[in-house]
Design a protein around this motif. Structure first.
Motif, short mmCIF file in Angstrom:
data_model
loop_
_atom_site.label_atom_id
_atom_site.label_comp_id
_atom_site.label_asym_id
_atom_site.label_seq_id
_atom_site.Cartn_x
_atom_site.Cartn_y
_atom_site.Cartn_z
N GLU A 55 0.65 -1.23 0.29
CA GLU A 55 0.14 0.04 0.06
C GLU A 55 0.91 1.29 0.03
O GLU A 55 0.46 2.38 -0.67
N PHE A 58 2.27 1.32 -3.71
CA PHE A 58 1.26 1.53 -4.50
C PHE A 58 -0.14 1.76 -3.87
O PHE A 58 -1.03 1.01 -3.60
N THR A 61 -4.12 0.14 -3.92
CA THR A 61 -4.25 -1.11 -4.23
C THR A 61 -4.42 -2.08 -3.12
O THR A 61 -4.63 -3.40 -3.48
N THR A 62 -4.82 -1.69 -2.16
CA THR A 62 -5.28 -2.85 -0.87
C THR A 62 -6.70 -2.24 -0.29
O THR A 62 -7.02 -1.34 -0.49
N VAL A 67 -4.59 -7.10 -0.73
CA VAL A 67 -4.15 -6.70 -1.96
C VAL A 67 -5.19 -6.71 -3.13
O VAL A 67 -5.66 -8.03 -3.15
N ASP A 68 -5.58 -5.89 -3.57
CA ASP A 68 -6.43 -5.81 -4.85
C ASP A 68 -5.69 -6.37 -6.23
O ASP A 68 -5.03 -5.35 -6.65
N ALA A 71 -6.24 -4.29 -9.31
CA ALA A 71 -5.96 -3.03 -9.04
C ALA A 71 -4.38 -2.86 -9.07
O ALA A 71 -3.51 -2.06 -9.85
N LEU A 72 -3.63 -3.74 -8.56
CA LEU A 72 -2.06 -3.81 -8.63
C LEU A 72 -1.79 -4.43 -9.94
O LEU A 72 -0.63 -3.92 -10.34
#
Length: 204
Positions: A55, A58, A61-62, A67-68, A71-72
């Motif tokens: 996170e 990036f 993205t979480t 973690v998504d 998205a990541l």
């Protein structure tokens, strides 16, 4: 006094070759199995220990579930620099999980590391022997295209990022064919285990 450690096997194979099935057969035969993908999912899941670091690197993205990945992936896929930033977080953590796994199974004669991109990441240098799972290309494609959301174009894109099957087979110490029956595959796994007896166990 000499101290023996387990023989380390690296298991790999291209998408749709039956690697998970073969890993399960090794586990059923009593061989401890380290699943690299499962380790990454745990590290990035809810309460995963690298979620905060991801996170920070990036933002956005979480979430509550970790973690998504979508998205990541949208950030790092196709961007070598961003992918390298992510790998600098993930790879050391996976290495720590791997070391802990080895410590837990220090008395086992054989341990197996299930690593999808073993050759692509240079992982063969970290194991004693490499097992490659292989099936004819038409069987591979039929298996993969049955997966939800998979298309021929997606499959071709995945295969383009993986070392060709024939090259993996050429570099393997053992090959497990999965184009036939499950019994035939299980016999191949049993033959590998029988081949790796205590006399071959490396000294630390």
């Amino acid at each position: 006094m000499t101290v023996r450690r387990p023989i380390t096997l690296g298991l790999t194979g291209s998408i749709g070759m039956g690697k998970s099935t073969v890993a399960a057969m090794f586990a059923e035969a009593g061989v401890p199995v380290f699943d690299a993908d499962a380790a990454v999912h745990a590290l990035q899941g809810a309460d995963g220990r690298i979620v905060a670091a991801i996170e920070a690197a990036f933002p956005g993205t979480t979430g509550p579930n970790g973690v998504d990945r979508g998205a990541l992936g949208a950030i790092v896929l196709g961007d070598p620099a961003e992918l390298a930033r992510l790998e600098a977080i993930v790879h050391p953590a996976v290495g720590e999980e791997r070391a802990a796994f080895l410590a837990r199974h220090a008395d086992a004669p054989i341990v197996l590391f299930d690593v999808p991109l073993l050759f692509e990441t240079g992982g063969e240098s970290r194991v004693d022997r490499v097992v490659v799972v292989s099936a004819p290309p038409e069987i591979q494609r039929a298996r993969v295209l049955k997966r939800s959301g998979m298309t021929p174009a997606k499959l071709d894109a995945i295969l383009a990022r993986q070392l060709p099957d024939q090259e993996k087979v050429a570099r393997a110490d053992f090959v497990v064919p999965t184009g036939g029956s499950l019994d035939a595959t299980r016999r191949a796994v049993a033959a590998i285990i029988a081949c790796l007896d205590a006399r071959e166990t490396p000294l630390s």
